[in-house]
Design a protein around this motif. Structure first.
Motif, PDB file in Angstrom:
ATOM      1  N   PRO A 103      31.816 -41.689  -1.101  1.00 46.71           N
ATOM      2  CA  PRO A 103      30.636 -41.350  -1.946  1.00 46.71           C
ATOM      3  C   PRO A 103      30.816 -40.244  -2.626  1.00 46.71           C
ATOM      4  O   PRO A 103      31.929 -39.318  -2.622  1.00 46.71           O
ATOM      5  N   THR A 104      29.787 -40.179  -3.668  1.00 45.83           N
ATOM      6  CA  THR A 104      30.073 -39.303  -4.519  1.00 45.83           C
ATOM      7  C   THR A 104      29.170 -37.756  -4.035  1.00 45.83           C
ATOM      8  O   THR A 104      28.325 -37.865  -3.461  1.00 45.83           O
ATOM      9  N   LYS A 105      29.638 -36.792  -4.523  1.00 48.48           N
ATOM     10  CA  LYS A 105      29.232 -35.490  -3.952  1.00 48.48           C
ATOM     11  C   LYS A 105      28.384 -34.885  -5.180  1.00 48.48           C
ATOM     12  O   LYS A 105      28.692 -34.737  -6.188  1.00 48.48           O
ATOM     13  N   ALA A 106      26.887 -34.749  -4.532  1.00 48.61           N
ATOM     14  CA  ALA A 106      25.857 -34.300  -5.719  1.00 48.61           C
ATOM     15  C   ALA A 106      26.014 -32.788  -5.523  1.00 48.61           C
ATOM     16  O   ALA A 106      25.708 -32.120  -4.457  1.00 48.61           O
ATOM     17  N   SER A 107      25.844 -32.135  -6.699  1.00 51.48           N
ATOM     18  CA  SER A 107      26.216 -30.694  -6.843  1.00 51.48           C
ATOM     19  C   SER A 107      24.556 -30.357  -7.189  1.00 51.48           C
ATOM     20  O   SER A 107      24.153 -30.544  -8.066  1.00 51.48           O
ATOM     21  N   GLY A 108      23.702 -29.808  -6.316  1.00 53.05           N
ATOM     22  CA  GLY A 108      22.148 -29.854  -6.325  1.00 53.05           C
ATOM     23  C   GLY A 108      21.801 -28.774  -5.284  1.00 53.05           C
ATOM     24  O   GLY A 108      22.679 -28.451  -4.361  1.00 53.05           O
ATOM     25  N   PRO A 109      20.556 -28.520  -5.145  1.00 51.14           N
ATOM     26  CA  PRO A 109      20.094 -27.614  -4.247  1.00 51.14           C
ATOM     27  C   PRO A 109      20.235 -28.116  -2.791  1.00 51.14           C
ATOM     28  O   PRO A 109      20.448 -27.350  -1.899  1.00 51.14           O
ATOM     29  N   TRP A 153      25.613 -35.791   0.219  1.00 51.62           N
ATOM     30  CA  TRP A 153      26.596 -36.913  -0.205  1.00 51.62           C
ATOM     31  C   TRP A 153      25.785 -38.129  -0.596  1.00 51.62           C
ATOM     32  O   TRP A 153      24.754 -38.531  -0.222  1.00 51.62           O
ATOM     33  N   ARG A 154      26.065 -38.766  -1.556  1.00 47.02           N
ATOM     34  CA  ARG A 154      25.131 -39.873  -2.146  1.00 47.02           C
ATOM     35  C   ARG A 154      26.095 -41.128  -2.574  1.00 47.02           C
ATOM     36  O   ARG A 154      27.179 -40.925  -3.142  1.00 47.02           O
ATOM     37  N   PHE A 155      25.845 -42.205  -2.041  1.00 44.85           N
ATOM     38  CA  PHE A 155      26.436 -43.275  -2.435  1.00 44.85           C
ATOM     39  C   PHE A 155      25.786 -43.998  -3.708  1.00 44.85           C
ATOM     40  O   PHE A 155      24.292 -43.826  -3.816  1.00 44.85           O
ATOM     41  N   SER A 156      26.387 -44.516  -4.431  1.00 40.93           N
ATOM     42  CA  SER A 156      26.083 -45.296  -5.888  1.00 40.93           C
ATOM     43  C   SER A 156      25.891 -46.689  -5.496  1.00 40.93           C
ATOM     44  O   SER A 156      26.688 -47.317  -5.001  1.00 40.93           O
ATOM     45  N   ILE A 157      24.551 -47.128  -5.767  1.00 38.15           N
ATOM     46  CA  ILE A 157      24.199 -48.411  -5.512  1.00 38.15           C
ATOM     47  C   ILE A 157      23.903 -49.194  -7.028  1.00 38.15           C
ATOM     48  O   ILE A 157      22.823 -48.872  -7.576  1.00 38.15           O
ATOM     49  N   LEU A 158      24.577 -50.346  -7.314  1.00 37.10           N
ATOM     50  CA  LEU A 158      24.208 -50.961  -8.580  1.00 37.10           C
ATOM     51  C   LEU A 158      23.204 -52.008  -8.149  1.00 37.10           C
ATOM     52  O   LEU A 158      23.577 -52.915  -7.298  1.00 37.10           O
ATOM     53  N   GLN A 192      32.720 -51.496 -14.519  1.00 35.29           N
ATOM     54  CA  GLN A 192      33.789 -50.945 -15.136  1.00 35.29           C
ATOM     55  C   GLN A 192      33.771 -49.572 -15.634  1.00 35.29           C
ATOM     56  O   GLN A 192      34.747 -49.171 -15.732  1.00 35.29           O
ATOM     57  N   VAL A 193      32.651 -49.016 -15.982  1.00 32.87           N
ATOM     58  CA  VAL A 193      32.814 -47.831 -16.370  1.00 32.87           C
ATOM     59  C   VAL A 193      31.799 -46.727 -15.364  1.00 32.87           C
ATOM     60  O   VAL A 193      31.795 -45.355 -15.814  1.00 32.87           O
ATOM     61  N   ASP A 194      31.351 -47.118 -14.472  1.00 31.39           N
ATOM     62  CA  ASP A 194      30.719 -46.260 -13.518  1.00 31.39           C
ATOM     63  C   ASP A 194      30.974 -46.464 -12.146  1.00 31.39           C
ATOM     64  O   ASP A 194      31.371 -47.528 -11.676  1.00 31.39           O
ATOM     65  N   LEU A 195      30.881 -45.442 -11.548  1.00 34.24           N
ATOM     66  CA  LEU A 195      31.479 -45.548  -9.896  1.00 34.24           C
ATOM     67  C   LEU A 195      30.360 -46.197  -9.034  1.00 34.24           C
ATOM     68  O   LEU A 195      29.275 -45.486  -9.007  1.00 34.24           O
ATOM     69  N   VAL A 196      30.682 -47.248  -8.577  1.00 35.48           N
ATOM     70  CA  VAL A 196      29.521 -47.982  -7.785  1.00 35.48           C
ATOM     71  C   VAL A 196      30.112 -48.284  -6.395  1.00 35.48           C
ATOM     72  O   VAL A 196      31.436 -48.490  -6.054  1.00 35.48           O
ATOM     73  N   HIS A 197      29.375 -47.810  -5.230  1.00 40.13           N
ATOM     74  CA  HIS A 197      29.910 -48.101  -3.897  1.00 40.13           C
ATOM     75  C   HIS A 197      29.320 -49.549  -3.423  1.00 40.13           C
ATOM     76  O   HIS A 197      30.171 -50.151  -2.409  1.00 40.13           O
TER      77      HIS A 197
END
Length: 167
Positions: free
Chosen positions: A12-18, A22-27, A64-69
């Motif tokens: 999962p991508t780590k979101a830097s924010g308040p 952890w966030r998974f990316s869904i297409l 092809q260009v974006d991290l998708v889980h």
């Protein structure tokens, strides 16, 4: 603004924010704009990062260009069907990517084709938001392990500390 860090492991991508969660990316690939945007809003509200595609060809390009889980495909779309797009993605990626297929045409033949293509699940349309969410969470947990908890959050079945005793 939230900045996405791209881990090398495909986790999962780590979101830097308040909330620093952890966030998974869904297409979400669906040629119906209303369905695509409604699902995107619902999943973003549940803490997922979403990427939207209007057809199967666009979905292949975005992966092809974006991290998708995980990919959530409509079956019947222009350019490539959900199964065709998933087949192309599987051939081009060097990692396992779970997929869920949505269709208004959930007959036995299509379901057999989907499972032969190693689609995680087939959801009949019109979709139920709770079914979609539950199915996606199960698929993600199967491939990547359980979703990390937010700090300070306890699991429903986790043992709770004993209440303070009065002396």
């Amino acid at each position: 603004m939230v900045t996405e860090l791209r881990p090398e492991s495909g986790g999962p991508t780590k979101a830097s924010g308040p909330d620093d969660q952890w966030r998974f990316s869904i297409l979400i690939a669906d040629d119906d704009r209303g369905t695509r945007e409604t699902l995107g809003e619902m999943l973003r509200a549940r803490g997922f990062r979403t990427v939207l595609a209007a057809d199967g060809g666009e979905a292949v390009e975005l992966v092809q260009v974006d991290l998708v889980h995980l990919v959530l495909f409509d079956m019947h779309m222009p350019r490539l069907t959900g199964l065709e797009a998933f087949a192309v993605i599987r051939q081009t990626l060097d990692r396992l990517l779970p997929a869920v297929l949505m269709t208004a045409d959930a007959n036995n033949d299509l379901i057999r084709q989907a499972f032969a293509a190693q689609v995680y699940s087939v959801i009949p349309k019109p979709v139920n938001g709770n079914v979609v969410l539950h199915t996606l969470e199960r698929a993600l947990a199967k491939v990547y392990g359980p979703r990390p908890d937010k700090p300070g959050e306890t699991k429903p079945n986790a043992p709770q500390p004993p209440p303070p005793t009065e002396e």
